[in-house]
Design an enzyme around this catalytic site. Structure first.
Site, PDB file in Angstrom:
ATOM      1  CG  HIS A 100     -69.034  35.192  -8.208  1.00  0.00           C
ATOM      2  ND1 HIS A 100     -69.776  36.104  -8.931  1.00  0.00           N
ATOM      3  CD2 HIS A 100     -68.485  34.339  -9.124  1.00  0.00           C
ATOM      4  CE1 HIS A 100     -69.688  35.814 -10.230  1.00  0.00           C
ATOM      5  NE2 HIS A 100     -68.914  34.752 -10.368  1.00  0.00           N
TER       6      HIS A 100
ATOM      7  CG  HIS B 106     -64.380  35.036 -11.744  1.00  0.00           C
ATOM      8  ND1 HIS B 106     -64.772  36.087 -12.540  1.00  0.00           N
ATOM      9  CD2 HIS B 106     -65.457  34.203 -11.669  1.00  0.00           C
ATOM     10  CE1 HIS B 106     -66.025  35.904 -12.921  1.00  0.00           C
ATOM     11  NE2 HIS B 106     -66.461  34.760 -12.412  1.00  0.00           N
ATOM     12  CD  GLU B 107     -65.949  31.063  -9.297  1.00  0.00           C
ATOM     13  OE1 GLU B 107     -66.982  31.327  -8.663  1.00  0.00           O
ATOM     14  OE2 GLU B 107     -65.928  30.921 -10.523  1.00  0.00           O
TER      15      GLU B 107
END
Length: 230
Positions: free
Chosen positions: A106, A102-103
């Site tokens: 980004h 998920h990070e």
């Protein structure tokens, strides 16, 4: 007049938001705890997952750093650094893989100049200022019965609400990217991807709760403002 602001019927606007926030926090804790104990078949730690996703996405320049705390994971677009909490960084679990991917999502957003991410970055100073001073300004307007001062505070708080709303597509999109790469790169197998989705969905609910809380707080301020006008 300060008690008038804090102890009146408009507090009911905040109750649903508080209940949703408590539910979201409980949900993310329980879901994370379940899948932080289930190891991934690939044996990859969160740091290894993030590194693979970044490298295969053409982002070898993005550093990965270990930071203390629990669920303190984040990507800093200013320094191009992806920071993972101790447990996510080191453990080879479904929860760690999901959070790390998920990070990394980004970082990919940053790479492709994803619009909502850029807009959120531009809004950070304004939203920070609004969250720090908006309520104080509104209270001053209430105490001295000056609607214009209240309006300034409400306007500042509106920036906080807008920031929270912009955050939603940023987080949802990062999760979609994460789930796609986890499957495509065979970091997780067919049975593990839905479990990672549960972790990310629970985390996303906290952002929904934060946005809803901000909206209901704004509604309360507007009601107080209109009541003073009457």
């Amino acid at each position: 007049m300060f008690p008038y602001f804090t102890m009146d019927y408009t507090i009911i606007f905040l109750i649903p938001a508080m209940l949703l926030a408590m539910y979201a926090q409980g949900k993310v804790r329980s879901t994370y705890n379940i899948y932080s104990r289930e190891r991934v078949a690939s044996g990859m730690s969160g740091a290894e997952v993030a590194r693979m996703v970044l490298d295969r996405s053409g982002l070898p320049n993005v550093r990965i750093e270990r930071v203390p705390g629990n669920l303190t994971d984040h990507y800093d677009p200013r320094t191009k650094v992806l920071r993972l909490s101790d447990e996510v960084y080191s453990k080879a679990t479904i929860a760690s893989a999901g959070v790390a991917a998920h990070e990394a999502g980004h970082a990919i957003q940053d790479q492709v100049s994803y619009g909502p991410l850029k807009l959120r970055g531009l809004m950070v100073p304004m939203a920070s200022f609004g969250s720090r001073f908006a309520m104080l300004i509104v209270i001053v307007g209430l105490i001295f019965s000056i609607p214009t001062i209240m309006d300034v505070g409400i306007l500042l708080f509106s920036l906080v609400v807008l920031f929270q709303l912009i955050t939603l597509p940023v987080e949802f999109n990062a999760s979609r990217r994460a789930l796609a790469v986890l499957g495509d790169y065979q970091i997780l197998n067919y049975d593990e991807v839905p479990k990672a989705k549960k972790v990310l969905d629970a985390a996303a609910l906290t952002y929904v709760a934060a946005a809803f809380s901000a909206i209901m707080s704004l509604v309360r301020l507007l009601v107080l403002r209109n009541r003073r006008r009457d």
